[in-house]
Write a protein that holds these residues in place. Sequence first.
Motif, PDB file in Angstrom:
ATOM      1  N   ASP A 191       0.565  -1.293   0.025  1.00  0.00           N
ATOM      2  CA  ASP A 191      -0.206  -0.194  -0.035  1.00  0.00           C
ATOM      3  C   ASP A 191       0.674   0.879  -0.198  1.00  0.00           C
ATOM      4  O   ASP A 191       0.076   2.010   0.578  1.00  0.00           O
ATOM      5  CB  ASP A 191      -0.945  -0.066   1.552  1.00  0.00           C
ATOM      6  N   GLY A 221      -4.394  -4.782  -3.619  1.00  0.00           N
ATOM      7  CA  GLY A 221      -5.850  -3.313  -4.289  1.00  0.00           C
ATOM      8  C   GLY A 221      -4.409  -2.676  -4.385  1.00  0.00           C
ATOM      9  O   GLY A 221      -4.112  -1.377  -4.013  1.00  0.00           O
ATOM     10  N   HIS A 222      -4.634  -1.522  -5.713  1.00  0.00           N
ATOM     11  CA  HIS A 222      -3.706  -0.787  -6.291  1.00  0.00           C
ATOM     12  C   HIS A 222      -4.649   0.560  -6.381  1.00  0.00           C
ATOM     13  O   HIS A 222      -5.845   0.286  -7.434  1.00  0.00           O
ATOM     14  CB  HIS A 222      -2.722  -0.926  -7.465  1.00  0.00           C
ATOM     15  N   THR A 260      -7.436  -1.212   1.016  1.00  0.00           N
ATOM     16  CA  THR A 260      -8.374  -1.215  -0.765  1.00  0.00           C
ATOM     17  C   THR A 260      -8.983  -2.305  -0.991  1.00  0.00           C
ATOM     18  O   THR A 260      -9.611  -1.871  -1.625  1.00  0.00           O
ATOM     19  CB  THR A 260      -6.660  -1.197  -1.504  1.00  0.00           C
ATOM     20  N   ARG A 296      -5.344   0.552   8.642  1.00  0.00           N
ATOM     21  CA  ARG A 296      -4.862  -0.077   9.378  1.00  0.00           C
ATOM     22  C   ARG A 296      -3.598   0.637  10.316  1.00  0.00           C
ATOM     23  O   ARG A 296      -3.662   1.924  10.779  1.00  0.00           O
ATOM     24  CB  ARG A 296      -3.665   1.104   7.648  1.00  0.00           C
TER      25      ARG A 296
HETATM   26 MG    MG Z   1      -2.898  -1.888  -1.861  1.00  0.00          MG
END
Ligand code: MG
Length: 449
Positions: A13, A40-41, A301, A307
Amino acid sequence: MSQMIVVGLQWGDEGKGKIVDLLSPAFDVVARFQGGHNAGHTVRFGERHLTLHLLPSGIVRPQVSCVLGNGMVIAPDALREEIEGLERQGIEVGERLFVSARAHVILPTHVLLDRAREEARGEARIGTTLRGIGPAYEMKAGRCGVRIADLDSDDLIELLRAQHQRIAPELANLGAEPPPKPSALLAACRQQAEWLAPWTCDVAVLLDRWQGEGKRILFEGAQGALLDLDFGTYPYVTSSATTAGGVAVGAGVPPRRIDGVLGVVKAYATRVGGGPFPTELDDGDDGIGEHLRRRGNERGTTTGRPRRCGWFDAVAARYARLLSGVDLLALTKLDVLDELDEIRVCVAYRAGGREIQELPAAAAELARLEPVYETLPGWRQDTRGALQLADLPAAARSYVVFLEQAVGAPVALISSGPRREETILLDHPELKRLLGDRYAAVRAHRDGP
Ligand code: MG
Ligand code: GDP
Ligand code: IMO
């Protein structure tokens, strides 16, 4: 002629998606080489906000071909959902996708096993994304995996049975629901094979041919160095090779062909899931940890989990830098620090009265270390959307220089906000060498139409 790698240097991330999207006009191809839809971008520009899980972030740009390498684990239904989602948003995938016939398939049984194991671990859970990533890689290493190429083979039922025999007893032991019977999976696999057929190919051969034709290829890492199966905070890691070396085995590219490696680091640290995190700020609702979480919008994401946040760990980042042979850094989320009076950076660890400069191999030992901090002044000024170094306050520039020295690599890009437009593109000779005559195209891409 250029083949470049972008990898995360922390616990994932870091903003890899944003950086890959920004650089994509300099490349004809963007390829993933490890991981799966645990990634997860995020790509943002203008009013657009896209999240990619399996597809490379280059998919956003219609001229770019996208590759899923053999080192990945692919859930075909997740891929279909992602492609359909993009197409609904006007991004056509069509003939631009190439999927390795050698990539492994995540089966529904892997998801059940991931879930049951995490539940059984209780407090010691890894905090996986529950996508079946670990079990799929485990079957691969155990030589009983199902690959994309197997989905339409005559042997498929035997492969499914072999996996069932391994997985069913463990699920029963864990008190989990029984897995679907192999015969029940067969029809879905056949449909997936048919659906994937137009895209399925030998990625190593394809990349070699493209390289010969002078095409430029960007490899997009998922996760980050500290989640690497070998070098991360084992066993609190993912199950793939997340460093630059992963490209060689995960896409079939000879290491000598790689021209450069860009490492992405966030201006502070985050981690989602369990495991040691020496610089974590567990300082309550009014603390800096919560401030970073809120200001940095630090929620997974993929899973939506909050987080964990903390100070930049230069010891860990230096290790990550050496593992991938990082030439250049992209520093992201600098703007998130805008309101702080002071900023800390971990420059060593203290263990039993002794200072150490290296990451211990044992997670338990890492968890016991005390970080040694250097404190730098904050800037208390809005830097969101800065486009040039000169737009940054002196203290922010000093922070960047401090990180460059602490990590041991020059910063070539500074991200000053989530959107593509919010980026400082430095006039760095190594960046210009890697992007070649397309450096100007990247700059124009940033500045938008
Ligand atoms: Mg990510
Ligand atoms: P990746 O997995 O490495 O691609 O990173 P993620 O997309 O999971 O997480 C990065 C998050 O930070 C996303 O929500 C991005 O939109 C956001 N982001 C990226 N760069 C910046 C930045 O410079 N500033 C701020 N405020 N947000 C950023
Ligand atoms: P991107 O590419 C952050 C973490 C999980 C868990 C551990 C193992 O978006 O940076 P897994 O499901 O892979 O077996 O989970 O790895 N993890 C990530 N953390 N970013 C990611 O991807 C991650 N992919 C996996 O939270 O701690």
